[in-house]
Design an enzyme around this catalytic site. Sequence first.
Site, PDB file in Angstrom:
ATOM      1  N   LYS A   1       0.942  -1.460   0.154  1.00 11.07           N
ATOM      2  CA  LYS A   1       0.083   0.009  -0.070  1.00 11.07           C
ATOM      3  C   LYS A   1       0.869   1.096   0.216  1.00 11.07           C
ATOM      4  CE  LYS A   1      -3.653   2.130   2.798  1.00 11.07           C
ATOM      5  NZ  LYS A   1      -4.490   2.004   4.119  1.00 11.07           N
TER       6      LYS A   1
ATOM      7  N   SER B   1      -9.280   2.271   3.191  1.00 12.39           N
ATOM      8  CA  SER B   1      -8.369   2.741   2.542  1.00 12.39           C
ATOM      9  C   SER B   1      -7.376   1.900   1.682  1.00 12.39           C
ATOM     10  CB  SER B   1      -7.648   4.011   3.146  1.00 12.39           C
ATOM     11  OG  SER B   1      -6.926   3.246   4.208  1.00 12.39           O
TER      12      SER B   1
ATOM     13  N   SER C   1     -10.045   0.116   7.375  1.00 12.68           N
ATOM     14  CA  SER C   1      -9.205  -0.068   6.120  1.00 12.68           C
ATOM     15  C   SER C   1      -8.494  -1.150   5.949  1.00 12.68           C
ATOM     16  CB  SER C   1      -8.283   1.145   6.176  1.00 12.68           C
ATOM     17  OG  SER C   1      -8.743   2.507   6.278  1.00 12.68           O
TER      18      SER C   1
END
Length: 439
Positions: free
Chosen positions: A85, A156, A180
């Site tokens: 990420k 996210s 997330s």
Amino acid sequence: MSSFTSFQQDPGDIAGIQAAFDAGESDPVALLESLLRRIDEAEPHVHAWTSVDCEGALQQAVQARDSLNRGGRRSPMHGIPVAIKDVIDVAGFPTRAGSRARTGQGPAARDADVVRALRAAGAVILGKTHTTEFAYFDGVPPTRNPWNTAHTPGGSSAGSAAAVAAGMVPASLGTQTAGSVVRPAAYCGIAAFKPTGQNMSTHGVVPLAPAFDTLGWFGHRFSDVAAIGAALHAQRFLAPARPDSLRVALPDDALFADASPAVMDNLDRTVQALARAGHRIDRTAAPVALADAIAAHKTVLEYELSRLHGELATEHAQVLSPGWLAAIERGSSIRNEDHLAARAFIQQAQKTCWAAWADWDLLLVPAAPDTAPAGMPTGDPRYIIPFTALGGPIATLPVSLSTNGLPLGVMLCGRPGSDAGLMADALTLASAIEAPRNW
């Protein structure tokens, strides 16, 4: 669901991939080449990646292959590509955190601690994946849900979940400050694990709210997630022997009153499957109002993010997403005494809840009020936030498909520090409730 919108695919069982390596039927280079072909097929539709390091990954795969040929397997993740990420530093690549405010960011000088751990375990770092802006709720990336590209993958950690669900990589890293890791895993029909809060180093990770910021990881099924955990920290996450019959609590709270019929049907069928497998399921009232935990979490979250990123509101306001800018502005007006009161509430809620739930091995909770919504909002994290605030590890399992063709998942929650036990319990329960690999 129209088939032309679906790009869901199993990237492969990590244990099975390792067996193929051992049998000489594949190797890390061949695996990487097959995944790069899959990326060419799916990425134009799913948009999971900010960058794919084809050349660097090939060099790593060659090294992993050579090490295996010498009998040098380092971990269950040796030679397995991983997506990272883009709030997590990877040496040589900029960490943009999904924000135009970081457009001029230079490449990271060194890997985040968690990336270093993966490299030490022999994993291949394949590239970086999209996130919402600074891993908050707004600044939505272009990533689509591989099950139906008209729907969100959640946030996210959108790109990390979608890359695994689309079969582009067997494993990925994300972060969770609210919901997330759990939410995108559930929306994308894959498995995930978020450890106990602050149980892993976040050095090299762009912070959002340090009180809650926690690394997490995704795999297609929970056996893959367990392999990642063993590679990252065997003693902390390696599943120990556990009882065959587990005591599972199903918390009751007004928060869950708006769950969709599909979610409630999925939960009922999950409970029935667990009971048939010999596990004890008990409904129990939540000892604190979970909505109050959400409110306290929001106060701490926005207070902390505003102190960390407040200068963005003056230096880069014109390029920030409206929701992120508004969160900074709200947080800047929170008084110190209100922040401390919210922290105190959360600390007391942790003591109260885990004392009340001491007779059970883990909690079973729906992961979201409904399946992934259409369009590109990140979805609803309300069911997850209280359990993030309560501090313990959370495992996410894909369980079934709704009538709309989108996945439904559940989360399994443990008390703080019970990471290895929850990992083992999730593996046990997965044998009764987890969706098959090729569903």
